[in-house]
Each structure stands twice: as structure tokens, then as C-alpha cells.
Design a protein around this motif. Structure first.
Motif, PDB file in Angstrom:
ATOM      1  N   ALA A 188      -0.684  -8.079  -5.137  1.00  0.00           N
ATOM      2  CA  ALA A 188      -0.789  -7.374  -3.849  1.00  0.00           C
ATOM      3  C   ALA A 188       0.599  -6.955  -3.360  1.00  0.00           C
ATOM      4  O   ALA A 188       0.762  -5.852  -2.822  1.00  0.00           O
ATOM      5  CB  ALA A 188      -1.494  -8.253  -2.824  1.00  0.00           C
ATOM      6  N   ALA A 189       1.597  -7.793  -3.556  1.00  0.00           N
ATOM      7  CA  ALA A 189       2.954  -7.451  -3.124  1.00  0.00           C
ATOM      8  C   ALA A 189       3.485  -6.236  -3.887  1.00  0.00           C
ATOM      9  O   ALA A 189       4.123  -5.350  -3.303  1.00  0.00           O
ATOM     10  CB  ALA A 189       3.882  -8.649  -3.319  1.00  0.00           C
ATOM     11  N   GLN A 190       3.204  -6.159  -5.189  1.00  0.00           N
ATOM     12  CA  GLN A 190       3.648  -5.012  -5.988  1.00  0.00           C
ATOM     13  C   GLN A 190       2.937  -3.737  -5.548  1.00  0.00           C
ATOM     14  O   GLN A 190       3.551  -2.670  -5.474  1.00  0.00           O
ATOM     15  CB  GLN A 190       3.405  -5.275  -7.470  1.00  0.00           C
ATOM     16  CG  GLN A 190       4.310  -6.345  -8.043  1.00  0.00           C
ATOM     17  CD  GLN A 190       3.880  -6.770  -9.434  1.00  0.00           C
ATOM     18  OE1 GLN A 190       2.696  -7.020  -9.684  1.00  0.00           O
ATOM     19  NE2 GLN A 190       4.842  -6.850 -10.348  1.00  0.00           N
ATOM     20  N   VAL A 191       1.634  -3.830  -5.252  1.00  0.00           N
ATOM     21  CA  VAL A 191       0.889  -2.658  -4.783  1.00  0.00           C
ATOM     22  C   VAL A 191       1.456  -2.198  -3.445  1.00  0.00           C
ATOM     23  O   VAL A 191       1.660  -1.004  -3.213  1.00  0.00           O
ATOM     24  CB  VAL A 191      -0.623  -2.957  -4.667  1.00  0.00           C
ATOM     25  CG1 VAL A 191      -1.355  -1.796  -4.015  1.00  0.00           C
ATOM     26  CG2 VAL A 191      -1.200  -3.259  -6.040  1.00  0.00           C
ATOM     27  N   SER A 192       1.729  -3.147  -2.567  1.00  0.00           N
ATOM     28  CA  SER A 192       2.294  -2.828  -1.254  1.00  0.00           C
ATOM     29  C   SER A 192       3.610  -2.075  -1.398  1.00  0.00           C
ATOM     30  O   SER A 192       3.829  -1.058  -0.732  1.00  0.00           O
ATOM     31  CB  SER A 192       2.491  -4.118  -0.455  1.00  0.00           C
ATOM     32  OG  SER A 192       3.089  -3.840   0.781  1.00  0.00           O
ATOM     33  N   GLN A 193       4.474  -2.543  -2.282  1.00  0.00           N
ATOM     34  CA  GLN A 193       5.747  -1.855  -2.523  1.00  0.00           C
ATOM     35  C   GLN A 193       5.514  -0.457  -3.083  1.00  0.00           C
ATOM     36  O   GLN A 193       6.183   0.490  -2.688  1.00  0.00           O
ATOM     37  CB  GLN A 193       6.612  -2.658  -3.491  1.00  0.00           C
ATOM     38  CG  GLN A 193       7.183  -3.910  -2.879  1.00  0.00           C
ATOM     39  CD  GLN A 193       7.944  -4.739  -3.894  1.00  0.00           C
ATOM     40  OE1 GLN A 193       7.771  -4.592  -5.112  1.00  0.00           O
ATOM     41  NE2 GLN A 193       8.783  -5.635  -3.412  1.00  0.00           N
ATOM     42  N   GLY A 194       4.543  -0.327  -3.999  1.00  0.00           N
ATOM     43  CA  GLY A 194       4.227   0.978  -4.580  1.00  0.00           C
ATOM     44  C   GLY A 194       3.726   1.967  -3.554  1.00  0.00           C
ATOM     45  O   GLY A 194       3.943   3.175  -3.670  1.00  0.00           O
ATOM     46  N   LEU A 195       3.059   1.446  -2.523  1.00  0.00           N
ATOM     47  CA  LEU A 195       2.571   2.302  -1.446  1.00  0.00           C
ATOM     48  C   LEU A 195       3.664   2.607  -0.426  1.00  0.00           C
ATOM     49  O   LEU A 195       3.434   3.312   0.547  1.00  0.00           O
ATOM     50  CB  LEU A 195       1.371   1.651  -0.742  1.00  0.00           C
ATOM     51  CG  LEU A 195       0.094   1.553  -1.565  1.00  0.00           C
ATOM     52  CD1 LEU A 195      -0.971   0.781  -0.804  1.00  0.00           C
ATOM     53  CD2 LEU A 195      -0.421   2.942  -1.926  1.00  0.00           C
TER      54      LEU A 195
END
Length: 153
Positions: free
Chosen positions: A30-37
């Protein structure tokens, strides 16, 4: 049965769980997705959880190394944004697909059934999997889901 001895069915379930775990370990947290967004908020994982619960992202539940959700990378564009029509595809799968509905309409799913659909060859996609086609032609994947689950072309 001796301790440590598994029935054939138990071995199948264990092997499937191990295969899913290995696959999910390659996917985004979830943290990686958040950064990607583009989010730099300290609670970015909470936003991703909200998007998953709202049916805007596909995340699967895993228990190892700790209980969490992992997000298949193929649902994102190189920019980090979800592919077009992802929400509509997920809505079709969840509303009309054969994925763990209980009496009263409750859903208790780890979302692996949906992942399996995305990873299975599809006749309407020339034998390719929806996950392979998704970023290049999300409309084609959406059409395949419509035809499969609603019988509409």
C-alpha cells in the motif's frame, strides 16, 4: 494421521497458498502504491485501503510476512495511476462474477478469484490474459468482462 503428514487435499491447499504468497511477494505494498499515486502523506496507506474497499484498486490479502494487502503491478500505468476502466472491470467481476458471495449479498473475499481471472487466458483476448492486455487496451478487457459475465458484446 501422524503429525506433519498431509492428506492430498491439504497438500493442494498448502501448495496453492505458497504459490499465491510467492506471486503476491512481487506486488506492491500500500505504501508503494501511495507513492506511485504521488501521495507523500504519512497516512497514504490508509488512502490506498479506502480505494481498495471502494473497488477502485485490486488488492489481495496475504498473511506473510505480516497480514496486509498487496497490489498487482499490472493494474497501474508507468505513471503509477490505475489503468483506465479498472473500476468498471472490478465492478463487473464483483457484481456478476462467481467470486464468493454469501447469503444476504455479503462478500468475504481475499480477492484471489478476481486475480485468477486477470491471470487466465481469455478467448476474447486472443488467448492472452487480461493482465497482459490491461494497460495497452483496457477497453478490450472491459468488453471481455462484459461478454463473459453479462453476455453483452
Amino acid at each position: 494421521m501422524h503429525f506433519g503428514t498431509f492428506t492430498p487435499a491439504q497438500r493442494i491447499f498448502r501448495d496453492a497458498a505458497n504459490a499465491r504468497q510467492a506471486l503476491a511477494s512481487q506486488w506492491l505494498s500500500a505504501a508503494q502504491v501511495s507513492q506511485g499515486l504521488g501521495s507523500h502523506a504519512p497516512n497514504g496507506s490508509h488512502l490506498i485501503s479506502q480505494l481498495r474497499r471502494a473497488g477502485k484498486l485490486l488488492g489481495v490479502y496475504v498473511t506473510h510476512p505480516s497480514p496486509s494487502y498487496r497490489y498487482p503491478a499490472w493494474q497501474f500505468l508507468p505513471s503509477g495511476q490505475p489503468v483506465d476502466h479498472l473500476t468498471e472491470i472490478l465492478a463487473l467481476l464483483r457484481e456478476f462474477g462467481p467470486f464468493e458471495h454469501e447469503l444476504g449479498g455479503l462478500r468475504r473475499s481475499t480477492y484471489w478469484g478476481e486475480v485468477e481471472w486477470f491471470l487466465s487466458p481469455h478467448a476474447m483476448l486472443g488467448g492472452a490474459t487480461p493482465s497482459q492486455i490491461l494497460s495497452a487496451d483496457p477497453c478490450r478487457v472491459l468488453r471481455a468482462a462484459h461478454v463473459e459475465f453479462q453476455g453483452e458484446a
